[in-house]
Design an enzyme around this catalytic site. Structure first.
Site, PDB file in Angstrom:
ATOM      1  N   ASP A  49      -3.848  34.859  21.491  1.00 33.39           N
ATOM      2  CA  ASP A  49      -5.191  35.336  21.119  1.00 33.39           C
ATOM      3  C   ASP A  49      -5.577  36.595  21.892  1.00 33.39           C
ATOM      4  OD1 ASP A  49      -5.468  33.273  19.335  1.00 33.39           O
ATOM      5  OD2 ASP A  49      -7.292  32.421  20.228  1.00 33.39           O
ATOM      6  N   ASN A  94      -4.675  34.487  14.469  1.00 31.61           N
ATOM      7  CA  ASN A  94      -5.679  33.474  14.117  1.00 31.61           C
ATOM      8  C   ASN A  94      -6.725  33.396  15.221  1.00 31.61           C
ATOM      9  OD1 ASN A  94      -7.010  31.511  12.748  1.00 31.61           O
ATOM     10  ND2 ASN A  94      -5.516  29.886  13.125  1.00 31.61           N
ATOM     11  N   ASP A 314     -14.163  22.080  21.108  1.00 32.96           N
ATOM     12  CA  ASP A 314     -12.724  22.180  21.391  1.00 32.96           C
ATOM     13  C   ASP A 314     -12.265  21.011  22.271  1.00 32.96           C
ATOM     14  OD1 ASP A 314     -12.991  24.481  19.968  1.00 32.96           O
ATOM     15  OD2 ASP A 314     -12.497  25.843  21.612  1.00 32.96           O
ATOM     16  N   GLU A 342      -8.454  26.080  13.413  1.00 36.12           N
ATOM     17  CA  GLU A 342      -7.037  26.401  13.224  1.00 36.12           C
ATOM     18  C   GLU A 342      -6.437  25.653  12.029  1.00 36.12           C
ATOM     19  OE1 GLU A 342      -8.699  26.725  15.755  1.00 36.12           O
ATOM     20  OE2 GLU A 342      -7.704  27.759  17.402  1.00 36.12           O
ATOM     21  N   HIS A 386      -2.773  24.675  18.281  1.00 39.01           N
ATOM     22  CA  HIS A 386      -2.483  24.441  19.703  1.00 39.01           C
ATOM     23  C   HIS A 386      -3.129  23.173  20.242  1.00 39.01           C
ATOM     24  CE1 HIS A 386      -6.378  26.770  20.759  1.00 39.01           C
ATOM     25  NE2 HIS A 386      -6.358  26.562  19.459  1.00 39.01           N
ATOM     26  N   ARG A 387      -4.377  22.906  19.810  1.00 44.19           N
ATOM     27  CA  ARG A 387      -5.072  21.740  20.401  1.00 44.19           C
ATOM     28  C   ARG A 387      -4.532  20.413  19.872  1.00 44.19           C
ATOM     29  NH1 ARG A 387      -8.253  24.263  23.627  1.00 44.19           N
ATOM     30  NH2 ARG A 387      -9.221  26.166  22.867  1.00 44.19           N
ATOM     31  N   LYS A 412      -1.122  29.969  21.351  1.00 44.38           N
ATOM     32  CA  LYS A 412      -2.406  30.596  21.001  1.00 44.38           C
ATOM     33  C   LYS A 412      -3.297  30.728  22.239  1.00 44.38           C
ATOM     34  CE  LYS A 412      -6.086  30.441  17.524  1.00 44.38           C
ATOM     35  NZ  LYS A 412      -7.369  30.476  18.204  1.00 44.38           N
TER      36      LYS A 412
HETATM   37  O1  LIG Z   1     -17.102  31.890  21.032  1.00 45.64           O
HETATM   38  C1  LIG Z   1     -16.075  31.329  21.407  1.00 45.64           C
HETATM   39  O2  LIG Z   1     -15.382  31.772  22.349  1.00 45.64           O
HETATM   40  C2  LIG Z   1     -15.655  30.082  20.722  1.00 45.64           C
HETATM   41  C3  LIG Z   1     -16.579  29.352  20.002  1.00 45.64           C
HETATM   42  C4  LIG Z   1     -16.231  28.068  19.354  1.00 45.64           C
HETATM   43  O3  LIG Z   1     -16.151  28.279  17.960  1.00 45.64           O
HETATM   44  P1  LIG Z   1     -17.351  27.883  16.930  1.00 45.64           P
HETATM   45  O4  LIG Z   1     -18.589  28.566  17.371  1.00 45.64           O
HETATM   46  O5  LIG Z   1     -16.819  28.392  15.636  1.00 45.64           O
HETATM   47  O6  LIG Z   1     -17.475  26.388  16.984  1.00 45.64           O
HETATM   48  C5  LIG Z   1     -14.905  27.506  19.847  1.00 45.64           C
HETATM   49  O7  LIG Z   1     -14.477  26.474  19.000  1.00 45.64           O
HETATM   50  C6  LIG Z   1     -13.848  28.583  19.913  1.00 45.64           C
HETATM   51  O8  LIG Z   1     -12.615  28.066  20.353  1.00 45.64           O
HETATM   52  C7  LIG Z   1     -14.248  29.656  20.887  1.00 45.64           C
HETATM   53  C1  LIG Z   2     -11.312  27.156  17.480  1.00 45.00           C
HETATM   54  C2  LIG Z   2     -10.514  27.759  18.337  1.00 45.00           C
HETATM   55  O1  LIG Z   2     -10.171  29.070  18.303  1.00 45.00           O
HETATM   56  P1  LIG Z   2     -10.855  30.398  17.722  1.00 45.00           P
HETATM   57  O2  LIG Z   2     -11.271  31.172  18.916  1.00 45.00           O
HETATM   58  O3  LIG Z   2      -9.777  31.070  16.967  1.00 45.00           O
HETATM   59  O4  LIG Z   2     -12.026  30.003  16.879  1.00 45.00           O
HETATM   60  C3  LIG Z   2      -9.880  26.995  19.456  1.00 45.00           C
HETATM   61  O5  LIG Z   2      -9.331  27.638  20.377  1.00 45.00           O
HETATM   62  O6  LIG Z   2      -9.917  25.744  19.463  1.00 45.00           O
END
Ligand SMILES: O=C(O)C1=C[C@@H](OP(=O)(O)O)[C@@H](O)[C@H](O)C1
Ligand SMILES: C=C(OP(=O)(O)O)C(=O)O
Length: 426
Positions: A49, A94, A314, A342, A386-387, A412
């Protein structure tokens, strides 16, 4: 396909330093790129990422030096909007934390870009963010399906006294608008439509913006006020906290099979909402000790819980497998947006838990898991998530081995997850 089989683990004990936070690494990299001055980021996450964000920034003309370990990065800020001549394609894999904020910032910059990603990225919604940007005068077009990447963005000057953004699918849309709004030509009132999900991630955004010199007025998460025509200011150094979501697997292992597990790099002072995962373990019966820079969990008999986990989407996945070791059922509620991450995580978790022999109820926005006395040895499909791979490693804390299909998908956010997990397994 590569597979990894974990044999039953009899005892868990030890200390793990978690790698840098994905959420903080990508926010800080983007703001360091926009800032006036030089920022040295330390404890940066080295994962897919972050690599996608780094490659994108390079294509946008940002100069940076990455250390050999890739965990320290000196970024020369451009001191304003991105300016690139010609058309640029940015492939963002992704990575939601790259796609959504870059979309907004680029819409407000002097660029012509296409934002593309992996096939799953083309199924992850972005329409609520694009709608908000259109209200501010942005020129964004969908190249395939309406509401989804890939996108073509013809950046330009944006302004609107007021924009409304729907926060009920992803908080990343609001994060993106917040990060872009200082580049708008006028002051903006950002109003939230719908119930804002994953709220603590907004705190990470506001905290990171403040460290880069931009203050936002937060009207109780219902609306936000951001002054226009501002430039981010490089803080000199920015230390990325350890990743609280990555910590969840080790903390859960301690709760299930401890021994004691101490996770360093995050603690009570952390800005990440996912540290609240430790409260769930405590509610399940584990002993939790907090320090400014660490969290320590000691195992105890666990009992099931029934909780709203919208604030920790998460880390909540880790509770779904921890539930196998508790007495009584566990319900994880208000997690509809697991379906647009994901993979469809509600469906994936239910399917894979059932393979182990657990009874599971998959609701529209919740999952209930009943433990079972004997688990099957199953090959867990990970859906390029990944999770899923990481949270099913906990199954090895039972008397049954577990096979993880495509373990490399942890790249990721946590490329060496299985090696670090092995350090606490005895
Ligand atoms: O802003 C961020 O860093 C994130 C927000 C969350 O997503 P959502 O807001 O779509 O739930 C989380 O699931 C993602 O892994 C990271
Ligand atoms: C939802 C996730 O990732 P993203 O930042 O791509 O939304 C995650 O890391 O669980």
């Amino acid at each position: 396909m590569e597979q990894l089989t974990l044999q039953p683990i009899s005892r868990i004990d030890g200390e793990v330093n978690v790698p840098g936070s994905k959420s903080l690494s990508n926010r800080a990299l983007l703001l360091a790129a926009l800032a006036d001055g030089e920022t040295t980021l330390t404890n940066l996450l080295d994962s897919d990422d972050i690599r996608h964000m780094l490659v994108a920034l390079e294509k946008l003309g940002v100069r940076y030096e990455l250390s050999d370990s890739k965990t320290e990065c000196k970024v020369q800020g451009i001191g304003g909007k991105f300016k690139v001549t010609g058309e640029t394609e940015l492939f963002l894999g992704n990575a939601g934390t790259a796609m959504r904020p870059l979309c907004a910032v680029l819409a407000a910059s002097d660029v012509l870009v296409t934002l593309t990603g992996e096939p799953r990225m083309e199924e992850r919604p972005i329409g609520d963010l694009v709608d908000a940007l259109l209200e501010a005068g942005a020129d964004v077009t969908y190249l395939k399906n309406k509401g989804y990447p890939p996108l073509r963005i013809a950046g330009g000057s944006l302004s609107a006294d007021e924009v409304s953004v729907d926060g009920s699918v992803s908080s990343q849309f609001l994060t993106a608008i917040l990060m872009a709004a200082p580049l708008f030509a006028s002051d903006t009132l950002i109003k939230i439509k719908g119930e804002l999900v994953s709220k603590p991630y907004i705190d990470i955004t506001l905290d990171t913006m403040a460290k880069f010199g931009i203050d936002v007025v937060n009207n109780d998460y219902a609306s936000f006020e951001v002054k226009g025509n501002q430039t981010y200011k490089a803080p000199g150094r920015f230390m990325v906290e350890g990743d609280a979501s990555s910590a969840s697997y080790f903390l859960a292992a301690g709760a299930i099979k401890g021994g004691t597990v101490k996770v360093t790099g995050i603690g009570s002072k952390s800005i990440q909402g996912d540290i609240r995962f430790a409260d769930v373990l405590e509610a399940m019966g584990a002993k939790v000790e907090w320090d400014d820079e660490s969290i320590t969990v000691t195992g105890a008999p666990l009992k099931g819980v029934d909780l709203d986990m919208n604030h920790i989407p998460d880390a909540a996945m880790t509770i779904a497998t921890t539930a196998l070791f508790a007495e009584g059922p566990t319900s994880i509620r208000n997690i509809y947006n697991w379906r647009v991450k994901e993979t469809d995580r509600l469906n994936a978790m239910a399917t894979e838990l059932e393979k182990l022999g657990a009874k599971v109820e998959e609701g529209h926005d919740y999952i209930t898991v009943w433990p079972t006395t004997t688990l099957n040895h199953a090959a867990i499909d990970t859906y390029n998530d990944h999770r899923v791979a990481m949270c099913f490693s906990l199954v090895a804390l039972s008397d049954t081995p577990v096979t993880i299909n495509d373990p490399g998908c942890t790249a990721k956010t946590f490329p060496d997850y299985f090696d670090r997990f092995a350090t606490i397994c005895h």
